[in-house]
Scaffold this motif. Structure first.
Motif, PDB file in Angstrom:
ATOM      1  N   ILE A   1      10.215 -11.863  14.109  1.00  0.00           N
ATOM      2  CA  ILE A   1       9.455 -11.008  13.413  1.00  0.00           C
ATOM      3  C   ILE A   1       9.024 -11.202  11.975  1.00  0.00           C
ATOM      4  CG2 ILE A   1       9.892  -8.473  12.529  1.00  0.00           C
ATOM      5  CD1 ILE A   1      11.928  -8.019  14.674  1.00  0.00           C
ATOM      6  N   LEU A   2       9.627 -11.948  11.211  1.00  0.00           N
ATOM      7  CA  LEU A   2       9.151 -12.430   9.873  1.00  0.00           C
ATOM      8  C   LEU A   2       8.116 -13.367   9.835  1.00  0.00           C
ATOM      9  CD1 LEU A   2       9.905 -11.679   6.981  1.00  0.00           C
ATOM     10  CD2 LEU A   2      11.375 -13.505   7.071  1.00  0.00           C
ATOM     11  N   GLU A   3       8.228 -14.094  10.939  1.00  0.00           N
ATOM     12  CA  GLU A   3       7.096 -15.089  10.968  1.00  0.00           C
ATOM     13  C   GLU A   3       5.817 -14.403  11.403  1.00  0.00           C
ATOM     14  OE1 GLU A   3       5.394 -18.588  10.844  1.00  0.00           O
ATOM     15  OE2 GLU A   3       7.646 -18.460  10.621  1.00  0.00           O
ATOM     16  N   PHE A   4       5.813 -13.272  12.115  1.00  0.00           N
ATOM     17  CA  PHE A   4       4.526 -12.214  12.319  1.00  0.00           C
ATOM     18  C   PHE A   4       4.028 -11.973  10.999  1.00  0.00           C
ATOM     19  CE2 PHE A   4       2.779  -8.033  12.776  1.00  0.00           C
ATOM     20  CZ  PHE A   4       1.780  -8.419  13.672  1.00  0.00           C
ATOM     21  N   VAL A   5       4.903 -11.249  10.358  1.00  0.00           N
ATOM     22  CA  VAL A   5       4.696 -10.788   8.727  1.00  0.00           C
ATOM     23  C   VAL A   5       3.997 -11.748   8.073  1.00  0.00           C
ATOM     24  CG1 VAL A   5       5.427  -9.669   6.848  1.00  0.00           C
ATOM     25  CG2 VAL A   5       6.508  -8.920   9.054  1.00  0.00           C
ATOM     26  N   LYS A   6       4.644 -13.092   7.942  1.00  0.00           N
ATOM     27  CA  LYS A   6       4.324 -14.168   7.098  1.00  0.00           C
ATOM     28  C   LYS A   6       2.823 -14.462   7.417  1.00  0.00           C
ATOM     29  CE  LYS A   6       5.223 -18.948   5.878  1.00  0.00           C
ATOM     30  NZ  LYS A   6       6.175 -20.247   5.897  1.00  0.00           N
ATOM     31  N   LYS A   7       2.539 -14.450   8.635  1.00  0.00           N
ATOM     32  CA  LYS A   7       0.914 -15.221   9.057  1.00  0.00           C
ATOM     33  C   LYS A   7       0.030 -14.061   9.140  1.00  0.00           C
ATOM     34  CE  LYS A   7       2.661 -18.870  12.339  1.00  0.00           C
ATOM     35  NZ  LYS A   7       2.842 -19.285  13.564  1.00  0.00           N
ATOM     36  N   ASN A   8       0.528 -12.686   9.260  1.00  0.00           N
ATOM     37  CA  ASN A   8      -0.584 -11.517   9.644  1.00  0.00           C
ATOM     38  C   ASN A   8      -0.589 -10.626   8.512  1.00  0.00           C
ATOM     39  OD1 ASN A   8      -1.319 -11.862  12.518  1.00  0.00           O
ATOM     40  ND2 ASN A   8       0.658 -12.390  12.485  1.00  0.00           N
ATOM     41  N   LEU A   9       0.469 -10.382   7.704  1.00  0.00           N
ATOM     42  CA  LEU A   9       0.373  -9.265   6.623  1.00  0.00           C
ATOM     43  C   LEU A   9       0.693  -9.981   5.134  1.00  0.00           C
ATOM     44  CD1 LEU A   9       2.641  -6.619   8.490  1.00  0.00           C
ATOM     45  CD2 LEU A   9       0.023  -6.770   8.555  1.00  0.00           C
TER      46      LEU A   9
ATOM     47  N   TYR B   1       9.733  -5.473   2.229  1.00  0.00           N
ATOM     48  CA  TYR B   1      10.365  -4.490   2.848  1.00  0.00           C
ATOM     49  C   TYR B   1       9.157  -3.364   3.472  1.00  0.00           C
ATOM     50  CZ  TYR B   1      12.505   0.019   3.910  1.00  0.00           C
ATOM     51  OH  TYR B   1      13.198   1.186   4.441  1.00  0.00           O
ATOM     52  N   LYS B   2       8.226  -3.156   2.537  1.00  0.00           N
ATOM     53  CA  LYS B   2       6.945  -2.493   3.050  1.00  0.00           C
ATOM     54  C   LYS B   2       6.436  -3.157   4.049  1.00  0.00           C
ATOM     55  CE  LYS B   2       2.876   0.087   1.399  1.00  0.00           C
ATOM     56  NZ  LYS B   2       2.205   0.005   0.080  1.00  0.00           N
ATOM     57  N   LEU B   3       6.087  -4.274   4.040  1.00  0.00           N
ATOM     58  CA  LEU B   3       5.449  -4.978   5.249  1.00  0.00           C
ATOM     59  C   LEU B   3       6.140  -4.976   6.450  1.00  0.00           C
ATOM     60  CD1 LEU B   3       4.374  -8.204   3.268  1.00  0.00           C
ATOM     61  CD2 LEU B   3       2.894  -6.031   3.775  1.00  0.00           C
ATOM     62  N   LEU B   4       7.551  -5.217   6.400  1.00  0.00           N
ATOM     63  CA  LEU B   4       8.582  -5.065   7.418  1.00  0.00           C
ATOM     64  C   LEU B   4       8.338  -3.630   8.214  1.00  0.00           C
ATOM     65  CD1 LEU B   4      11.272  -7.227   6.221  1.00  0.00           C
ATOM     66  CD2 LEU B   4       9.948  -7.677   8.349  1.00  0.00           C
ATOM     67  N   ARG B   5       8.044  -2.763   7.481  1.00  0.00           N
ATOM     68  CA  ARG B   5       8.123  -1.374   8.047  1.00  0.00           C
ATOM     69  C   ARG B   5       6.841  -1.063   8.360  1.00  0.00           C
ATOM     70  NH1 ARG B   5      11.486   1.972   9.680  1.00  0.00           N
ATOM     71  NH2 ARG B   5      10.362   3.618   9.007  1.00  0.00           N
ATOM     72  N   ASP B   6       5.667  -1.802   8.208  1.00  0.00           N
ATOM     73  CA  ASP B   6       4.490  -1.704   8.500  1.00  0.00           C
ATOM     74  C   ASP B   6       4.313  -1.301  10.043  1.00  0.00           C
ATOM     75  OD1 ASP B   6       1.509  -2.529   9.508  1.00  0.00           O
ATOM     76  OD2 ASP B   6       1.471  -2.263   7.318  1.00  0.00           O
ATOM     77  N   GLN B   7       3.334  -0.423  10.590  1.00  0.00           N
ATOM     78  CA  GLN B   7       3.010   0.007  12.006  1.00  0.00           C
ATOM     79  C   GLN B   7       2.721  -1.120  12.674  1.00  0.00           C
ATOM     80  OE1 GLN B   7       3.827   2.924  13.360  1.00  0.00           O
ATOM     81  NE2 GLN B   7       3.330   1.645  15.212  1.00  0.00           N
ATOM     82  N   LYS B   8       2.229  -2.058  12.284  1.00  0.00           N
ATOM     83  CA  LYS B   8       1.530  -3.720  12.924  1.00  0.00           C
ATOM     84  C   LYS B   8       3.072  -4.137  13.370  1.00  0.00           C
ATOM     85  CE  LYS B   8      -2.882  -4.091  10.869  1.00  0.00           C
ATOM     86  NZ  LYS B   8      -3.728  -4.850   9.772  1.00  0.00           N
TER      87      LYS B   8
END
Length: 297
Positions: free
Chosen positions: A71-79, A273-280
């Motif tokens: 999940i964090l890898e997704f955040v790292k690459k996309n957000l 934290y805000k990114l982890l709570r993002d709808q994406k």
């Protein structure tokens, strides 16, 4: 006869006038270039300052490999790039080193645990931590077996393994009770243990083991009660392989971002934290795990 001094003075005047004119022309030609150079230098400094002020913030985060790491890898690459956040992901597999690394300030935050686990660990090891709420996702606890295809097949005196930490042991016993394999004392609000079993029709032998040994031990026991994170790490599917599954109604055991007390308002912690709570991220969890991991609204 003309005075020779007059000729000299006239000649000096002419030369002086020519020199002044040339100097004026040179100055009028060179001034714009000088102004332009000054403007370029000023612009360069402004650009440099702007770049410096918008440099990415770096944050080190400890995670369990699955699903938090994915999940964090997704955040790292996309957000994260658009948010100006540079995430360094550090993976731990034992569910213990994440908090010790946080205590020792080797990482800025970790993302692998629920609040009850964090509070219990913090008390036992004197680490003051803060969980950011609402949480991110739930790894539902389920009952699994490599030997049996249904709970009805489990023999008397069968061996059952559950997590050894008090919170996940409580969850595991509650799932066993919901599956009608055992009955526990009716004591709301209290974490239960094996000692709180009041009925055990099949005389199941329930053994607590460390989380890292649950999956490797599964082929050698009748049942294993594990979190979704443990199951996913072993290539299994919570929604397909579980013989019984914890209800997702209570988000108490949902996983969230954790940091040291006093660091929870750090801008980079709040940004992550805000990114982890993002709808994406919620959409990614739903699509990738198909119910094996549940995003928290």
């Amino acid at each position: 006869m003309k005075n020779p001094l007059i000729k000299i003075n006239r000649r000096f005047f002419v030369i002086t006038a020519i020199s002044f004119t040339a100097s004026t022309l040179f100055a009028s030609c060179s001034s714009p270039n000088s102004a332009s150079t000054t403007a370029v230098n000023t612009s360069a400094k402004t650009t440099a300052n702007t770049v410096a002020s918008t440099q990415e913030e770096k944050i080190k985060v400890g995670v369990s490999p699955v699903p938090a790491g994915e999940i964090l890898e997704f955040v790292k690459k996309n957000l994260a790039p658009a948010a100006g956040l540079n995430i360094e992901i550090i993976t731990f597999s034992d569910g213990v080193q994440d908090n010790f690394a946080l205590r020792d300030k080797q990482i800025d935050a970790n993302y692998f645990q629920h609040v009850p686990f964090m509070e219990d660990f913090g008390k036992r090891h004197n680490i003051k931590m803060v969980a950011l709420n609402p949480p991110i996702h739930l790894n539902p606890v389920g009952i699994y077996s490599k030997r049996h295809k249904s709970l009805a097949e489990v023999p008397k005196n069968g061996l059952v393994i559950i997590p050894d930490d008090i919170n996940n042991a409580h969850r595991a016993l509650k799932v066993l009770e919901e599956a009608k394999l055992i009955k526990l004392k009716n004591n709301p609000g209290v974490l239960v243990s094996v000692k709180d079993i009041v009925e055990n029709p099949k005389n199941l032998q329930i053994k607590e083991v460390i989380s890292g040994q649950l999956l490797p031990s599964l082929p050698d026991v009748d049942l294993g009660v594990m979190t979704g994170a443990t199951v996913l790490a072993g290539g299994m599917r919570t929604d397909k392989d579980a013989l019984a599954l914890e209800s997702a109604k209570n988000p108490l055991y949902a996983v969230t971002l954790t940091t040291l007390q006093g660091q929870e308002n750090d801008p980079k912690i709040q940004k992550l934290y805000k990114l982890l709570r993002d709808q994406k991220v919620k959409d990614f969890i739903k699509e990738k795990y198909q119910g094996a991991v549940i995003p928290i609204p």
